[in-house]
Motif scaffolding. Structure first.
Motif, PDB file in Angstrom:
ATOM      1  N   ARG A  21      -4.081  10.181  11.109  1.00  0.00           N
ATOM      2  CA  ARG A  21      -4.025   9.084  10.134  1.00  0.00           C
ATOM      3  C   ARG A  21      -5.392   8.868   9.506  1.00  0.00           C
ATOM      4  O   ARG A  21      -5.520   8.706   8.283  1.00  0.00           O
ATOM      5  N   LEU A  22      -6.434   8.877  10.330  1.00  0.00           N
ATOM      6  CA  LEU A  22      -7.789   8.685   9.815  1.00  0.00           C
ATOM      7  C   LEU A  22      -8.188   9.814   8.875  1.00  0.00           C
ATOM      8  O   LEU A  22      -8.849   9.586   7.859  1.00  0.00           O
ATOM      9  N   ALA A  23      -7.779  11.024   9.205  1.00  0.00           N
ATOM     10  CA  ALA A  23      -8.183  12.178   8.409  1.00  0.00           C
ATOM     11  C   ALA A  23      -7.430  12.266   7.093  1.00  0.00           C
ATOM     12  O   ALA A  23      -7.964  12.745   6.097  1.00  0.00           O
ATOM     13  N   ALA A  24      -6.199  11.781   7.066  1.00  0.00           N
ATOM     14  CA  ALA A  24      -5.350  11.965   5.887  1.00  0.00           C
ATOM     15  C   ALA A  24      -5.428  10.814   4.901  1.00  0.00           C
ATOM     16  O   ALA A  24      -4.976  10.949   3.759  1.00  0.00           O
ATOM     17  N   GLY A  25      -5.967   9.658   5.313  1.00  0.00           N
ATOM     18  CA  GLY A  25      -5.931   8.474   4.455  1.00  0.00           C
ATOM     19  C   GLY A  25      -7.297   8.013   4.007  1.00  0.00           C
ATOM     20  O   GLY A  25      -8.328   8.631   4.305  1.00  0.00           O
ATOM     21  N   LEU A  26      -7.287   6.902   3.271  1.00  0.00           N
ATOM     22  CA  LEU A  26      -8.509   6.254   2.804  1.00  0.00           C
ATOM     23  C   LEU A  26      -8.711   4.977   3.598  1.00  0.00           C
ATOM     24  O   LEU A  26      -7.888   4.061   3.539  1.00  0.00           O
ATOM     25  N   GLN A  27      -9.783   4.928   4.362  1.00  0.00           N
ATOM     26  CA  GLN A  27     -10.048   3.793   5.244  1.00  0.00           C
ATOM     27  C   GLN A  27     -10.908   2.780   4.488  1.00  0.00           C
ATOM     28  O   GLN A  27     -12.126   2.934   4.382  1.00  0.00           O
ATOM     29  N   LEU A  28     -10.267   1.746   3.956  1.00  0.00           N
ATOM     30  CA  LEU A  28     -10.947   0.754   3.128  1.00  0.00           C
ATOM     31  C   LEU A  28     -10.937  -0.638   3.755  1.00  0.00           C
ATOM     32  O   LEU A  28     -11.225  -1.622   3.072  1.00  0.00           O
ATOM     33  N   ILE A  29     -10.601  -0.742   5.030  1.00  0.00           N
ATOM     34  CA  ILE A  29     -10.678  -2.022   5.718  1.00  0.00           C
ATOM     35  C   ILE A  29     -12.157  -2.317   5.985  1.00  0.00           C
ATOM     36  O   ILE A  29     -12.867  -1.511   6.598  1.00  0.00           O
ATOM     37  N   ALA A  30     -12.622  -3.449   5.504  1.00  0.00           N
ATOM     38  CA  ALA A  30     -14.057  -3.739   5.501  1.00  0.00           C
ATOM     39  C   ALA A  30     -14.650  -3.833   6.903  1.00  0.00           C
ATOM     40  O   ALA A  30     -15.868  -3.699   7.072  1.00  0.00           O
ATOM     41  N   SER A  31     -13.816  -4.058   7.904  1.00  0.00           N
ATOM     42  CA  SER A  31     -14.286  -4.225   9.276  1.00  0.00           C
ATOM     43  C   SER A  31     -14.390  -2.910  10.037  1.00  0.00           C
ATOM     44  O   SER A  31     -14.799  -2.910  11.196  1.00  0.00           O
ATOM     45  N   GLU A  32     -13.997  -1.806   9.413  1.00  0.00           N
ATOM     46  CA  GLU A  32     -13.907  -0.536  10.131  1.00  0.00           C
ATOM     47  C   GLU A  32     -14.895   0.490   9.596  1.00  0.00           C
ATOM     48  O   GLU A  32     -15.309   0.439   8.445  1.00  0.00           O
ATOM     49  N   ASN A  33     -15.217   1.448  10.469  1.00  0.00           N
ATOM     50  CA  ASN A  33     -16.125   2.526  10.099  1.00  0.00           C
ATOM     51  C   ASN A  33     -15.879   3.695  11.037  1.00  0.00           C
ATOM     52  O   ASN A  33     -15.131   3.574  12.020  1.00  0.00           O
ATOM     53  N   HIS A  34     -16.501   4.825  10.739  1.00  0.00           N
ATOM     54  CA  HIS A  34     -16.438   6.004  11.610  1.00  0.00           C
ATOM     55  C   HIS A  34     -17.719   6.063  12.433  1.00  0.00           C
ATOM     56  O   HIS A  34     -18.815   6.204  11.872  1.00  0.00           O
ATOM     57  N   ALA A  35     -17.607   5.956  13.745  1.00  0.00           N
ATOM     58  CA  ALA A  35     -18.783   6.092  14.606  1.00  0.00           C
ATOM     59  C   ALA A  35     -19.197   7.559  14.677  1.00  0.00           C
ATOM     60  O   ALA A  35     -18.371   8.468  14.564  1.00  0.00           O
ATOM     61  N   SER A  36     -20.467   7.785  14.896  1.00  0.00           N
ATOM     62  CA  SER A  36     -20.993   9.149  14.963  1.00  0.00           C
ATOM     63  C   SER A  36     -20.542   9.836  16.245  1.00  0.00           C
ATOM     64  O   SER A  36     -20.152   9.190  17.226  1.00  0.00           O
ATOM     65  N   PRO A  37     -20.616  11.176  16.288  1.00  0.00           N
ATOM     66  CA  PRO A  37     -20.295  11.893  17.531  1.00  0.00           C
ATOM     67  C   PRO A  37     -21.168  11.456  18.696  1.00  0.00           C
ATOM     68  O   PRO A  37     -20.704  11.413  19.836  1.00  0.00           O
ATOM     69  N   ALA A  38     -22.430  11.131  18.426  1.00  0.00           N
ATOM     70  CA  ALA A  38     -23.312  10.704  19.513  1.00  0.00           C
ATOM     71  C   ALA A  38     -22.843   9.389  20.113  1.00  0.00           C
ATOM     72  O   ALA A  38     -22.856   9.201  21.339  1.00  0.00           O
ATOM     73  N   VAL A  39     -22.422   8.459  19.267  1.00  0.00           N
ATOM     74  CA  VAL A  39     -21.888   7.188  19.752  1.00  0.00           C
ATOM     75  C   VAL A  39     -20.625   7.429  20.576  1.00  0.00           C
ATOM     76  O   VAL A  39     -20.458   6.879  21.668  1.00  0.00           O
TER      77      VAL A  39
END
Length: 448
Positions: A40-58
Motif C-alpha cells: 500500500r505504501l509503495a503503490a499510493g501517495l502518502q499525503l497524511i500530514a502526520s506520517e512519514n517514511h522512517a530511514s532504514p537506520a531508524v
C-alpha cells in the motif's frame, strides 16, 4: 575483554538482525499483513500530514535487541541492572535533542505526542485549572482541551479561535481572552494550522498573566531542525513534539524545556504517567536526531515547504479554497465547498484511488465534524520519496480527479507512473536528507 567491549563488528551482519523469512515462517498471517501494508505504501501517495517514511537506520534499531531491555527510571538511576548500553543510547538522544534545538533540558522517554502532552499537564497544572489553547475546530489538537479528551475532562478548556477574515491567529484577541480567564497554561501550536506562529507575542502574553507557555510543535520540529521555520524553544517554557512526522524518526514523543522545569517534567513522565520506556524507540530517536543534524536535512525541510506551497497553489487552481490563503509549513488545509464535495467524501474517493489524505474542519465550518468541509494534506512523506514541486501539480490534478468521481482504477494507474519515478522503497540509492527511506521490506518479494 570487558563486557562493554563485546561489540559485533560492523563489517558483518550481526546475528541478531531479523530476517523476513523468520516472520514468514513463524506467523505467515502477520507476515502477509506487513507485506500488504508495504505494498500500500509503495503503490499510493502518502499525503497524511502526520506520517512519514522512517530511514532504514531508524527501522533497524527498532528491530534491535534494545527492544528487549526493561529500563525503568533514568540514566544512572534505573530500577533494573544491565542498563549500561541503553543508558548510553538515551544519553545520546538527550544530547542530540538539546544540541539540535538549543534546549536546556530534554526528555526522550514519552511513548507518543499525547504522552508528552499528558506529562506537561501533570507538571504544571492541577485538575480544573484553566488551560488556553487553539480550538480543535480551528486547527488545534484533541489534547488541547477537547471535551472528548482527558485534557477537556480534567482541566477547564479556554479556547481561542482564528480571525474570521484572515483565518490566522489574532494575537490581540488571544491577549484579551488570557486577561479575562488567567489560564495556568497557554498552548500554541496545532494539528491543522498551516501558518507560522509568533512565539514572541505568545511569550509576552504569558508573561503578562504569569502563565506557562507551552508550544506543541509536533508537526513542525523537522522544519525547525532544518532551519526553515522559527524555533519555539527560546520562547517557551516547554515544547512537546512527536518524532515521526517531519522529524522522520520512530513513532514517539519528546519534551524540551527550560532547565528550571527539568525536574517537574522528568517526574511527570516517570513515575507519574509512564513506567518502562521503549529503549529501542529512544535509540531510534537518537538516530533520527543525528540524521536531522546533517546538512542534507536542510534541503529536505526546504523541500517540504516548497512542495506544500506548490500543492496549495495547484489545488487552488482546481477550485479549492485555501484556508488562511496558503501555508508556511508542510501542511495545506483546503476548503472543498467550492467543489461541491465534503472532506469525508473526498477522503474516501481519494483513498479508493490510492491517495491518502484526511478530512479536516475549516474555521467556522458550517458542516458537522464527521463530514467537514475540508481536507488536510501534508508533504512530509512524498518529499522523503523525492517528489518535487512539479510533481505537486500532477498530484493536485489527481486529487481533483478523484473528488470529481473519476474511475479510481484510472487514477491509480497514473499514480503507478508517479511512484515508479519516486519509489517509497527504492533498491539502493538515497533519499533527500541523506538516507534511503525504504530499502526494501520483503527480500525476494514485493515491493523491493
Amino acid at each position: 575483554m570487558r563486557r562493554d567491549e563485546r561489540i559485533s563488528p560492523l563489517s558483518t551482519t550481526p546475528s541478531w538482525v531479523p530476517e523476513w523469512e523468520d516472520l514468514a515462517a513463524a506467523d505467515p498471517e502477520i507476515a502477509d499483513i506487513a507485506d500488504r501494508e508495504a505494498g500500500r505504501l509503495a503503490a499510493g501517495l502518502q499525503l497524511i500530514a502526520s506520517e512519514n517514511h522512517a530511514s532504514p537506520a531508524v527501522r533497524a534499531v527498532l528491530a534491535s535487541p534494545l527492544s528487549m531491555k526493561y529500563a525503568e527510571g533514568y540514566v544512572g538511576q534505573r530500577f533494573y541492572p544491565g542498563c549500561e548500553h541503553v543508558d548510553r543510547a538515551e544519553e545520546l538522544a538527550v544530547q542530540r535533542a538539546r544540541a539540535l534545538f538549543g534546549a536546556e533540558h530534554a526528555n526522550v522517554q514519552p511513548h507518543s505526542g499525547t504522552s508528552a502532552n499528558l506529562a506537561v499537564y501533570a507538571a504544571f497544572a492541577k485538575p480544573d485549572d484553566p488551560v488556553m489553547a487553539l480550538s480543535l475546530a480551528h486547527g488545534g489538537h484533541l489534547t488541547h482541551g477537547a471535551r472528548i479528551s482527558f485534557s477537556g475532562a480534567w482541566f477547564t478548556p479556554v479556547p481561542y479561535e482564528v480571525d474570521r477574515a484572515t483565518e490566522q491567529i489574532d494575537y490581540e484577541a488571544v491577549r484579551e481572552i488570557a486577561r479575562i480567564h488567567a489560564p495556568r497554561i497557554i498552548v500554541c501550536g496545532g494539528t491543522a494550522y498551516p501558518r507560522n506562529i509568533d512565539y514572541q507575542a505568545f511569550r509576552e502574553i504569558a508573561d503578562e498573566i504569569e502563565a506557562i507557555l507551552w508550544v506543541d510543535a509536533a508537526h513542525i520540529m523537522g522544519l525547525v531542525a532544518g532551519g526553515e521555520v522559527p524555533n519555539p524553544v527560546p520562547f517557551a517554557d516547554v515544547v512537546t513534539t512527536t518524532t515521526h512526522k517531519t522529524l522522520r524518526g520512530p513513532r514517539g514523543g519528546m519534551i524540551l524545556c527550560r532547565g528550571e522545569h527539568a525536574r517537574a517534567i522528568d517526574r511527570a513522565v516517570f513515575p507519574f504517567s509512564q513506567s518502562g520506556p521503549s529503549m529501542q524507540a529512544i535509540a531510534a530517536k537518537a538516530v533520527a536526531l543525528r540524521e536531522a543534524s546533517q546538512p542534507a536535512f536542510k534541503d529536505y525541510a526546504r523541500g517540504m515547504i516548497e512542495n506544500a506551497r506548490a500543492l496549495a497553489d495547484a489545488l487552488a487552481g482546481h477550485g479549492a479554497r485555501l484556508v488562511s490563503g496558503g501555508t508556511d509549513t508542510h501542511i495545506v488545509v483546503a476548503d472543498l465547498q467550492p467543489l461541491g464535495i465534503d472532506g469525508a467524501r473526498a477522503e474516501d474517493l481519494c483513498a479508493r484511488a490510492g491517495i491518502y489524505l484526511n478530512k479536516s474542519a475549516v474555521p467556522f465550518d458550517p458542516m458537522p465534524p464527521r463530514t467537514p468541509s475540508g481536507i488536510r494534506v501534508g508533504t512530509a512523506a512524498v518529499t522523503t520519496q523525492g517528489f518535487g514541486a512539479g510533481d505537486m501539480v500532477e498530484i493536485a490534478g489527481l486529487i481533483a480527479r478523484a473528488c470529481r468521481g473519476e474511475d479510481p482504477g484510472r487514477i491509480a494507474a497514473d499514480i503507478a507512473g508517479l511512484v515508479a519515478r519516486h519509489p517509497a522503497f527504492p533498491v539502493g540509492g538515497s533519499a533527500p536528507g541523506g538516507s534511503d527511506p525504504g530499502g526494501g521490506i520483503r527480500r525476494g518479494g514485493s515491493p523491493a
